[in-house]
Scaffold this active site. Structure first.
Site, PDB file in Angstrom:
ATOM      1  N   ASP A  63      -5.270  -6.485  -6.693  1.00 22.66           N
ATOM      2  CA  ASP A  63      -5.265  -6.629  -5.233  1.00 22.66           C
ATOM      3  C   ASP A  63      -6.181  -5.564  -4.635  1.00 22.66           C
ATOM      4  O   ASP A  63      -6.510  -4.571  -5.291  1.00 22.66           O
ATOM      5  CB  ASP A  63      -3.858  -6.478  -4.660  1.00 22.66           C
ATOM      6  N   SER A  64      -6.565  -5.777  -3.400  1.00 25.39           N
ATOM      7  CA  SER A  64      -7.410  -4.811  -2.698  1.00 25.39           C
ATOM      8  C   SER A  64      -6.683  -3.498  -2.457  1.00 25.39           C
ATOM      9  O   SER A  64      -7.303  -2.506  -2.070  1.00 25.39           O
ATOM     10  CB  SER A  64      -7.862  -5.396  -1.352  1.00 25.39           C
ATOM     11  N   CYS A 121      -4.569 -11.330  -4.184  1.00 25.18           N
ATOM     12  CA  CYS A 121      -5.190 -10.919  -2.919  1.00 25.18           C
ATOM     13  C   CYS A 121      -5.795 -12.161  -2.291  1.00 25.18           C
ATOM     14  O   CYS A 121      -6.662 -12.808  -2.895  1.00 25.18           O
ATOM     15  CB  CYS A 121      -6.267  -9.871  -3.188  1.00 25.18           C
ATOM     16  N   GLU A 172      -0.971   0.107   3.829  1.00 24.67           N
ATOM     17  CA  GLU A 172      -1.574   0.973   2.811  1.00 24.67           C
ATOM     18  C   GLU A 172      -1.182   2.438   3.013  1.00 24.67           C
ATOM     19  O   GLU A 172      -1.123   3.212   2.054  1.00 24.67           O
ATOM     20  CB  GLU A 172      -3.097   0.846   2.839  1.00 24.67           C
ATOM     21  N   CYS A 217      -1.521 -12.958   3.662  1.00 25.04           N
ATOM     22  CA  CYS A 217      -2.055 -11.764   3.001  1.00 25.04           C
ATOM     23  C   CYS A 217      -0.905 -11.171   2.199  1.00 25.04           C
ATOM     24  O   CYS A 217       0.219 -11.082   2.700  1.00 25.04           O
ATOM     25  CB  CYS A 217      -2.578 -10.761   4.022  1.00 25.04           C
ATOM     26  N   HIS A 273      -0.166  -8.276   1.483  1.00 15.99           N
ATOM     27  CA  HIS A 273       0.411  -7.064   2.072  1.00 15.99           C
ATOM     28  C   HIS A 273       1.564  -7.395   3.029  1.00 15.99           C
ATOM     29  O   HIS A 273       2.512  -6.626   3.165  1.00 15.99           O
ATOM     30  CB  HIS A 273      -0.649  -6.281   2.864  1.00 15.99           C
TER      31      HIS A 273
END
Length: 263
Positions: A12-13, A75, A155, A187, A189
């Site tokens: 994932d990013s 992602c 993040e 997403c 996240h």
């Protein structure tokens, strides 16, 4: 090492793909996993497609060097931009599984109201997403909602509280008078702020069906492992999870394990 005993790679990013990995650990408890997050370059959702592709391929090479037997691109942005090219290069070597917004179950929900798709700007602008929209957009009930800045909050470890709730209230302020049937978390996240999201839309008097693509992605992973006879034989021991990150700091690794353990 026997092929079945090799780990499954997750990319994932940043830390978002851990929401998918959590499902994988539940569904495939005897498998070993290695996770790589590129938090140094997050968020991908504001970068150009060429840059996202470059970063994705760099990360995948790191995972391949860890002797993985399958790859999950956990992602949405990286999947939208890079999945076809990844399959052209690596599909002969291993299964390559991507993720996309869970629009199909949202449409099947049949509840009256709009379907809100929360995603990064890049995911919403890519042809893969637009093709998905065309497939299901039988009326005007599907509403894309770009969420710039939300990945950055997550993040940094902010997944609940006034800052996240304030962000979500601002995003949904234009929908106060709108009936909402479903919210698609486009997403990986975003599932980490689901609790805050439920609170915010609940205060607006709404109770939508909230869904993400984690379960569908992991079920596809399991199907591919079974298809190619790569699934690890069940034993007494549960599998292991190793987490790596391009930031390579104790803070981001600690956050990663914390997010992985959130109920």
């Amino acid at each position: 090492m026997d092929l079945k005993d090799r780990p499954i790679g997750f990319f994932d990013s940043g830390v978002g793909g851990l929401s998918v990995l959590k499902q994988a650990v539940k569904i495939l408890p005897h498998e070993d996993f290695v996770y790589y997050g590129d938090s140094l370059n997050a968020p991908y959702g504001i970068r150009t497609s060429d840059k996202v592709k470059e970063l994705t391929f760099n990360a995948v090479k790191i995972l391949i060097n860890k002797n993985i037997k399958a790859l999950v691109v956990a992602c949405n942005t990286a999947t939208s931009v890079s999945i076809e090219d990844l399959r052209k290069q690596y599909a002969k070597s291993m299964p390559i599984i991507g993720i996309e917004p869970a629009l199909k179950p949202a449409v099947k929900n049949k509840k009256n109201g709009k379907i809100i798709i929360m995603a990064t700007p890049v995911t919403l602008s890519e042809s893969k997403f637009n093709n998905l929209m065309k497939k299901y957009n039988y009326n005007d009930n599907i509403v894309p909602m770009p969420c710039p800045g939300l990945v950055e909050l997550i993040e940094s470890g902010i997944v609940e509280g006034p800052e996240v709730e304030g962000y979500l209230k601002e995003r949904y302020s234009c929908l106060i008078e709108t009936e909402i049937a479903s919210i698609v978390l486009g997403c990986t996240h975003y599932p980490f702020v689901k609790k805050a999201l439920i609170k915010v839309v609940g205060e607006m008097g709404k109770d939508p069906f909230i869904i993400d693509g984690s379960s569908g992605t992991v079920n596809q992973l399991k199907r591919q492992l079974l298809k190619y006879d790569m699934i690890k034989k069940p034993g007494d021991e549960k599998g292991t999870v190793r987490i790596f990150n391009s930031l390579d700091t104790k803070k981001i690794i600690d956050l990663s394990y914390k997010l992985l353990s959130i109920k």
